[in-house]
Design an enzyme around this catalytic site. Structure first.
Site, short mmCIF file in Angstrom:
data_model
loop_
_atom_site.label_atom_id
_atom_site.label_comp_id
_atom_site.label_asym_id
_atom_site.label_seq_id
_atom_site.Cartn_x
_atom_site.Cartn_y
_atom_site.Cartn_z
N ASP A 269 1.28 -1.16 0.01
CA ASP A 269 0.30 -0.25 0.09
C ASP A 269 1.10 0.67 -0.12
O ASP A 269 2.33 0.98 0.14
CB ASP A 269 -1.38 -0.01 1.46
CG ASP A 269 -2.33 0.87 0.86
OD1 ASP A 269 -1.75 1.95 0.03
OD2 ASP A 269 -3.10 0.84 1.38
C1 BGC Z 1 -5.07 3.82 0.17
C2 BGC Z 1 -5.18 2.21 -1.36
C3 BGC Z 1 -4.93 3.07 -2.77
C4 BGC Z 1 -3.58 3.92 -2.01
C5 BGC Z 1 -3.27 4.49 -3.38
C6 BGC Z 1 -3.99 4.19 -0.56
O1 BGC Z 1 -3.91 5.25 1.03
O2 BGC Z 1 -5.15 2.44 1.63
O3 BGC Z 1 -6.23 1.84 -1.24
O4 BGC Z 1 -5.01 2.05 -3.67
O5 BGC Z 1 -3.90 4.72 -1.25
O6 BGC Z 1 -3.64 5.67 -3.88
#
Ligand code: BGC
Length: 764
Positions: A269
């Site tokens: 993530d």
């Molecule tokens: C979120 C993800 C997301 C990623 C990219 C993160 O903060 O938890 O779900 O895909 O950011 O935007």
């Protein structure tokens, strides 16, 4: 003549010498041959890469992209959120939108709505449609779907997930994955695993029993990997057993690759990596969004400071680690590239096409849940408020959510939709077609914001009037109208349905409860419509004859809602989670802060297996259930209240009856009849209930379901197949699935609290 032949000879001689000196490009190296076996291509490409190229390919080069190998003609990866539409472009290494004018999309309904359709065909359609949008916008990896289990209604991100039940979410996620990947776009199933709250999501450490892990929290991920063949998976932010999910050895090495045979890429993530050694050894392949010094300020070259960049290379150069792990990571990333950006079958896709619009509309139509629809009035005159009768002349619409654009906001799933039909616009158009007039009053002021990462709705929702003034206006108008539609709920602002923080309360915010009660007192023909991805308290439930739960449905929000309100579509959505009367009724809220939101960042899942209806089913049990699992003591006190609406509940404008249910070997044959006057769809749900067990088990668990469409008076027989997996549970001591011999009830119906047909099945 002699001169000419000398010249030709000289040219030939030069050509031959040149060929010997200049290295010749292979015409068709194996890795570039789309027809060669995937693993051969991967090994061939790997063998040609140098250390710098290998290091480069396993971490980001910008906010959402990673490089390929330019020297070898291997393109990089372009990721996009996900999961409800293709996110607007952001600047190279910042979250702010780039300000392009060609980066909009069609906004699909949120995943809770998809789950509420209980229709795998809708999930396939969703996957196929959204991947076409990804192709059009040149993306290779879609950051979604999300399948974290609905553990608490306070979780700000529940709207992005598929509800409380492992069988429902596992069944729905597989066709979504297949639909996306059939087009050469990878899914990135998230957030693996146990990311069940937003408060403290970057630090909380989750502890739970292996049974809860395997029976409740992992099945949807497992199905996405084993049946859907997901090409990538996203590590969660939180810790589990003390180790961060993005480099959690047990989750990624033992379970994901070891037990499930995952051959795709594990993507962190954004900012989920925090340790080079763990990232090297514990199964992470691609690092994105790390918060290295300066990166959040947009300083260039920060990517070199990523945990899997220079620090990793240094360790290899110093001989502290071998290149074995690196090669494995590169293999996984190459596989992802060959499957996506180098997939010869990728089409060009389409954006906001009529097919996508229809798909979004159909999914919303099938996901909207009619929770309540009691007749108003007495005797023969009694009539339900919904669908809105042709006799109605004047409709009053009250509430901020009737006009608020909801595709912007909520965190990473925020979109720049090409268009969004508000509930008010959808209702007004349909009412006018039916020669009805519509009046709108605000009723309450909630969130007047409408901006996310520089994308703005352009709406000015300011209203300086006091709550008393707004209520008075709404009540006065309600007295004049034939029908009142209250349209409220949550929104995508912080502490509502949004990423990064949880809700502060279970009740509806902004004084909506009082307003609904006042409207109910002013006009008995009231229908309450709630837009939200979560459950909420309903102190006004007895006062309103009609209640619709309408999710966040993206571009086609207003049209789909009008379909249901005016009856051009018969509602067939069913709840993917239980709605309890109070927050304290939820199992995860029985144990104080230790179970949610955690004490000193430690969260223990003390309710264990008893999530959602598994807990609701203990209502009426006299004594607490006490047991030990993985050496931990569990005490489950029965709930004080029944749910307001059970898991799987959903009404229709027609009625259905299960007329026959029989077992033919392992084939459960169920006949269902539409006993009403309009065509409709119904969800037949099958639960398995062990009569006795060697272990503590929930009373019953959903194991299969099917959606059927029936004309008035029509009957259909459907078949649901019993399988070995439906009877087993996870034995932590043996680390194996086990099945107790004995008698099981097979309970069939249309909601977890309405299972009229019961069959007996003996496991020998
Ligand atoms: C979120 C993800 C997301 C990623 C990219 C993160 O903060 O938890 O779900 O895909 O950011 O935007």
């Amino acid at each position: 003549m002699q001169r000419v032949s000398t010249l030709i000879l000289a040219v030939l001689l030069f050509a031959c010498t040149a060929m010997a000196v200049i290295p010749q490009k292979e015409t068709n190296p194996v890795y570039l041959n789309p027809n060669a076996p995937l693993e051969e291509r991967v090994e061939d490409a790997l063998s040609r890469m140098n250390l710098d190229e290998k290091i480069a390919i396993i971490h980001a080069q910008s906010k959402f992209s990673s490089p390929g190998v330019a020297r070898l003609g291997i393109p990089g990866l372009w990721c996009t959120d996900g999961p409800h539409g293709i996110r607007a472009e952001v600047k190279w290494d910042e979250w702010d939108q780039a300000g392009w004018t060609n980066d909009s999309c069609f906004a699909f309904p949120t995943l809770t709505c998809l789950a509420a359709t209980w229709n795998p065909e809708m999930a396939l359609l969703y996957g196929q449609s959204i991947s076409e949008e990804a192709l059009y916008r040149n993306k290779n990896v879609l950051l979604g779907p999300g399948v974290n289990i609905y553990r608490t209604p306070l979780n700000g991100r529940n709207f992005e997930y598929m509800g409380e039940d492992p069988c429902l979410s596992a069944t729905m996620v597989v066709p979504y994955v297949q639909g996306v990947q059939d087009n050469g776009v990878a899914v990135c199933v998230k957030h693996f695993a146990l990311n069940n709250q937003e408060d403290g999501r970057h630090v909380v450490n989750v502890t739970l029993s292996d049974r809860a892990l395997y029976e409740i929290y992992l099945p949807a991920f497992e199905a996405a990997v084993k049946q859907g063949k997901a090409w990538s998976i996203m590590g969660a932010y939180n810790r589990i057993w003390g180790q961060y999910a993005c480099h959690n050895h047990r989750l990624l090495v033992d379970i994901l690759r070891g037990e499930w045979g995952f051959d795709g890429a594990v993507i962190s993530d954004w900012g989920g990596v925090s340790n080079t050694d763990e990232a090297i050894h514990n199964g992470l392949d691609l690092e994105f969004g790390s918060w290295t010094d300066g990166l959040t300020e947009g300083r260039s070259n920060s990517y070199d400071a990523y945990y899997l960049a220079e620090p990793y290379k240094e360790k290899i150069k110093k001989g502290e680690v071998s290149t074995k792990e690196l090669d494995d990571k590169v293999r996984n990333v190459l596989r992802l590239i060959f499957r996506t950006s180098m997939n010869p079958n990728r089409g060009f896709g389409a954006l906001n096409s009529i097919e996508h619009i229809l798909a979004g509309r159909m999914i919303a139509d099938e996901g909207i849940v009619l929770l309540k629809n009691d007749p108003v009035g007495k005797g023969k005159q009694a009539q339900a408020v919904l669908p809105i009768s042709k006799e109605v002349k004047t409709i009053l619409v009250v509430g901020e959510n009737a006009i608020k654009q909801m595709t912007v906001g909520g965190g990473s799933s925020s979109l720049k939709a090409q268009y969004e039909i508000s509930p008010l616009a959808g209702i007004t158009r349909r009412a006018n077609e039916n020669h009805m007039s519509v009046t709108y009053v605000r009723g309450y002021v909630g969130d007047i914001g409408g901006e996310y990462n520089g994308v703005s709705t352009g709406q000015d929702l300011r209203d300086e009037r006091s709550a008393a003034e707004l209520t008075a206006e709404a009540v006065a108008a309600a007295k004049q109208a034939d029908v009142v539609l209250f349209i409220g709920g949550l929104n995508k602002a912080d502490h509502q349905d949004a990423e990064g923080c949880d809700r502060l309360q279970y009740g509806l915010p902004y004084g909506q409860d009082e307003l609904i009660s006042s409207l109910a007192a002013a006009n008995k023909n009231l229908a309450v419509v709630i837009l939200s991805g979560n459950a909420y308290a309903m102190p006004w439930l007895a006062q309103t004859p009609a209640l619709i739960h309408a999710w966040f449905n993206g571009s086609e929000t207003g049209n789909a809602l009008a379909d249901i309100l005016f009856g051009s579509v018969n509602p067939s959505g069913h709840l993917p989670f239980t709605i309890f009367p109070t927050l304290e009724d939820y199992p995860s809220h029985q144990y104080g802060a230790a179970a949610y939101p955690g004490i000193n960042n430690e969260v223990e899942y003390k309710e264990d297996l008893f999530v959602g209806y598994r807990y609701a089913d203990l209502y009426g049990t006299k004594k607490p259930i006490k047991y030990t699992s993985d050496g931990r003591e569990y005490t489950i006190n029965p709930p004080k209240h029944k749910p307001l609406f059970a898991f799987g509940h959903g009404l229709s404008y027609t009625t259905f009856r299960i007329t026959k249910a029989a077992l033919d070997g392992r084939n459960v044959k169920v006949t269902i009849e539409n006993t009403g006057k309009v065509a409709g769809k119904q969800v037949v749900q099958l639960y398995v209930a062990p009569r006795k067990s060697n272990a503590v088990r929930p009373k019953k668990e959903l194991k299969a379901f099917a959606k059927v469409e029936l004309k008035p008076g029509e009957s259909k027989e459907i078949s649901l197949q019993l399988t070995d997996e439906m009877f087993r549970y996870f034995d932590a001591e043996q680390h194996a699935w086990v099945t107790d011999k004995g008698t099981y009830d097979i309970c069939i119906g249309t909601s977890s609290d309405d299972l009229p047909a019961q069959l007996e099945y003996i496991v020998k």
